[in-house]
Design an enzyme around this catalytic site. Structure first.
Site, PDB file in Angstrom:
ATOM      1  N   LYS A  95       3.185 -15.020   3.234  1.00  0.00           N
ATOM      2  CA  LYS A  95       3.505 -15.791   2.030  1.00  0.00           C
ATOM      3  C   LYS A  95       5.016 -16.014   2.062  1.00  0.00           C
ATOM      4  O   LYS A  95       5.762 -15.635   1.156  1.00  0.00           O
ATOM      5  CB  LYS A  95       3.045 -15.011   0.781  1.00  0.00           C
ATOM      6  CG  LYS A  95       3.135 -15.759  -0.516  1.00  0.00           C
ATOM      7  CD  LYS A  95       2.101 -16.874  -0.673  1.00  0.00           C
ATOM      8  CE  LYS A  95       2.336 -17.653  -1.958  1.00  0.00           C
ATOM      9  NZ  LYS A  95       1.489 -18.876  -2.046  1.00  0.00           N
ATOM     10  N   ASP A 148      -6.584  -6.882   4.010  1.00  0.00           N
ATOM     11  CA  ASP A 148      -7.685  -6.266   3.264  1.00  0.00           C
ATOM     12  C   ASP A 148      -8.541  -7.351   2.622  1.00  0.00           C
ATOM     13  O   ASP A 148      -9.768  -7.355   2.735  1.00  0.00           O
ATOM     14  CB  ASP A 148      -7.109  -5.326   2.189  1.00  0.00           C
ATOM     15  CG  ASP A 148      -8.196  -4.672   1.364  1.00  0.00           C
ATOM     16  OD1 ASP A 148      -9.188  -4.221   1.955  1.00  0.00           O
ATOM     17  OD2 ASP A 148      -8.062  -4.632   0.129  1.00  0.00           O
ATOM     18  N   ASP A 178     -12.423  -9.120   4.089  1.00  0.00           N
ATOM     19  CA  ASP A 178     -13.674  -9.125   3.304  1.00  0.00           C
ATOM     20  C   ASP A 178     -14.208 -10.546   3.160  1.00  0.00           C
ATOM     21  O   ASP A 178     -15.416 -10.775   3.213  1.00  0.00           O
ATOM     22  CB  ASP A 178     -13.440  -8.534   1.900  1.00  0.00           C
ATOM     23  CG  ASP A 178     -13.698  -7.031   1.863  1.00  0.00           C
ATOM     24  OD1 ASP A 178     -13.519  -6.372   2.904  1.00  0.00           O
ATOM     25  OD2 ASP A 178     -14.077  -6.514   0.788  1.00  0.00           O
ATOM     26  N   ASP A 210      -2.685 -18.274   1.065  1.00  0.00           N
ATOM     27  CA  ASP A 210      -3.614 -19.032   0.202  1.00  0.00           C
ATOM     28  C   ASP A 210      -4.325 -20.119   0.996  1.00  0.00           C
ATOM     29  O   ASP A 210      -5.535 -20.327   0.868  1.00  0.00           O
ATOM     30  CB  ASP A 210      -2.890 -19.607  -1.038  1.00  0.00           C
ATOM     31  CG  ASP A 210      -1.567 -20.272  -0.707  1.00  0.00           C
ATOM     32  OD1 ASP A 210      -1.110 -20.186   0.448  1.00  0.00           O
ATOM     33  OD2 ASP A 210      -0.975 -20.885  -1.625  1.00  0.00           O
ATOM     34  N   TYR A 268       0.823  -1.211   0.000  1.00  0.00           N
ATOM     35  CA  TYR A 268       0.000   0.000   0.000  1.00  0.00           C
ATOM     36  C   TYR A 268       0.860   1.266   0.000  1.00  0.00           C
ATOM     37  O   TYR A 268       0.473   2.269  -0.575  1.00  0.00           O
ATOM     38  CB  TYR A 268      -0.896   0.043   1.248  1.00  0.00           C
ATOM     39  CG  TYR A 268      -2.215  -0.655   1.093  1.00  0.00           C
ATOM     40  CD1 TYR A 268      -2.279  -2.027   0.918  1.00  0.00           C
ATOM     41  CD2 TYR A 268      -3.409   0.063   1.140  1.00  0.00           C
ATOM     42  CE1 TYR A 268      -3.495  -2.672   0.795  1.00  0.00           C
ATOM     43  CE2 TYR A 268      -4.629  -0.581   1.020  1.00  0.00           C
ATOM     44  CZ  TYR A 268      -4.672  -1.942   0.854  1.00  0.00           C
ATOM     45  OH  TYR A 268      -5.877  -2.566   0.726  1.00  0.00           O
TER      46      TYR A 268
HETATM   47  C1  IPM Z   1     -10.587  -1.208   3.580  1.00  0.00           C
HETATM   48  C2  IPM Z   1     -10.738  -0.617   2.199  1.00  0.00           C
HETATM   49  C3  IPM Z   1      -9.553   0.301   1.935  1.00  0.00           C
HETATM   50  C4  IPM Z   1      -8.299  -0.535   2.027  1.00  0.00           C
HETATM   51  C5  IPM Z   1      -9.656   1.048   0.595  1.00  0.00           C
HETATM   52  C6  IPM Z   1     -10.908   1.885   0.531  1.00  0.00           C
HETATM   53  C7  IPM Z   1      -8.452   1.888   0.305  1.00  0.00           C
HETATM   54  O1  IPM Z   1     -10.849  -1.619   1.254  1.00  0.00           O
HETATM   55  O2  IPM Z   1     -10.529  -0.437   4.535  1.00  0.00           O
HETATM   56  O3  IPM Z   1     -10.553  -2.427   3.682  1.00  0.00           O
HETATM   57  O4  IPM Z   1      -7.896  -1.180   1.055  1.00  0.00           O
HETATM   58  O5  IPM Z   1      -7.690  -0.538   3.088  1.00  0.00           O
HETATM   59 MG    MG Z   2     -11.050  -3.542   2.064  1.00  0.00          MG
END
Ligand code: IPM
Ligand code: MG
Length: 358
Positions: A193, A249, A253, A225, A144
């Site tokens: 990884k 990240d 999710d 993975d 990042y």
């Molecule tokens: C999160 C989001 C952010 C990230 C984006 C919006 C930059 O996906 O907070 O998970 O990747 O950190």
């Molecule tokens: Mg995110």
């Protein structure tokens, strides 16, 4: 107690879910006799409209003068992403804030509300084993924030994003993870990884050094993975999942799907001084913005995390979390968590119900 909260609703569903979270905070303040001083600031596209920047100095000052930051979401609708207003919106707002305040540890708890078990896409015997895990994601390093470059080599376009970690960055977030595990089921799964990446080899080395200081906490390494697979195969094996920025990240999710909806999950980003920013990880959801149908629970639970982490108001945070469970038990469902047989309620109606239980 009195505290000052910088409230940055941002874009998309941010303002409408934030409005409800503030109503909940107000109810908690009245019930427990606290004074929450709310000061609103602009961020993301909303800030761009006024200041031509996604994270104006005014907003930075407001955050600096506050005891905590309650953040909504940033980012534009797909059809408008080519506009200057939305270009680099996320990087120059939320990522800039994480960097500006050195928010290096991001807490993303994932658990299944018993009332919403049916939303988990996994088989019921897997769900029955329990899902209650905490992602701790490093937030200031990795791909990042490494060197970025676009160039042309031999007439071909090339893009570069460098993944970089310093040992100090890893030390810091690893201590955070082990301390969090001590208050939970005392297990840390460190995700990397290391079979390929230099950053991951250093990550693993440092994590093991830190682990020696926490002999009461079990440490396990897992390749990313495999972790993606294990999260679906047997999520009950996880307690604290410690990851770098990028893997965190993605995996968080994936974890959100276990709970049923991103609209249910809260997060906290904390720096070494204990200053924190609280945000739903779900994003601006522009496709449903402005319709009053978004699920306010993620924002409301983020406010609860703020009370617990930044103000040590554990009872008050519990009260919010219980009220959310009660609203779900009472059968209220926003569109993201309603089955076809259920009639979805509005953002405000969900919040009304939650407030009625506080
Ligand atoms: C999160 C989001 C952010 C990230 C984006 C919006 C930059 O996906 O907070 O998970 O990747 O950190
Ligand atoms: Mg995110």
């Amino acid at each position: 107690m009195e505290c000052k909260i910088a409230v940055l609703p941002g874009d998309g569903i941010g303002p409408e879910v934030m409005e409800q979270a503030l109503r909940v905070l107000d109810a908690v303040g009245r019930k427990f006799s606290h004074k929450f001083h709310i000061a609103q600031g602009l961020v993301g596209g909303a800030a761009y409209d006024v200041y031509r920047t996604h994270f104006p100095d005014e907003t930075r000052k407001l955050c600096e003068q506050s005891d905590a930051i309650l953040f909504g979401s940033v980012g534009g609708p797909v059809a408008e992403l080519h506009l200057e207003k939305w270009r680099s919106c996320e990087t120059s707002s939320i990522l800039a804030i994480r960097k500006a305040f050195s928010f290096n540890a991001n807490f993303r708890p994932v658990r299944i509300f018993p009332e919403l078990k049916g939303l988990c896409p996994l088989r019921s015997e897997v769900v029955e084993r329990g899902v209650d895990l905490l992602f701790i994601r490093e937030l200031n390093g990795d791909i990042y924030f490494g060197r970025k470059e676009n160039l042309v080599r031999d007439g071909k376009r090339v893009a570069v994003d460098v993944a970089e970690y310093t040992e100090d960055q890893i030390f810091s977030v690893t201590h955070t993870a082990f301390q969090a595990a001590r208050k939970r089921r005392k297990k840390v799964t460190s995700v990397d990884k290391a079979n390929v990446l230099h950053v991951s080899k250093l990550w693993r080395e440092v994590v093991h050094e830190v682990a020696k200081e926490y002999p009461d906490v079990q440490l396990e390494d897992m390749l990313v993975d495999n972790c993606a697979m294990q999260l679906i195969r047997n999520p009950s094996q996880f307690d604290v999942v410690l990851t770098g920025n990028m893997f965190g990240d993605i995996l968080s999710d994936e974890g959100a799907v276990l709970a049923g909806s991103l609209g249910l999950l809260a997060s906290a980003s904390i720096n070494a001084q204990g200053f924190g920013l609280y945000e739903p990880p779900g994003g601006s959801a522009q496709d449903i913005a402005g319709k009053g149908v978004a699920n306010p629970i993620a924002q409301i639970l983020s406010a609860a995390m703020m009370l617990r982490f930044s103000f040590s108001l554990g009872n008050e945070a519990d009260a919010i979390e219980r009220a959310v469970s009660s609203a779900l038990s009472a059968g209220l469902r926003t569109g993201d968590i309603a089955s076809t047989a259920e009639t979805p309620v509005s953002t405000a109606a969900m919040a009304d119900k939650i407030i009625s239980f506080i």
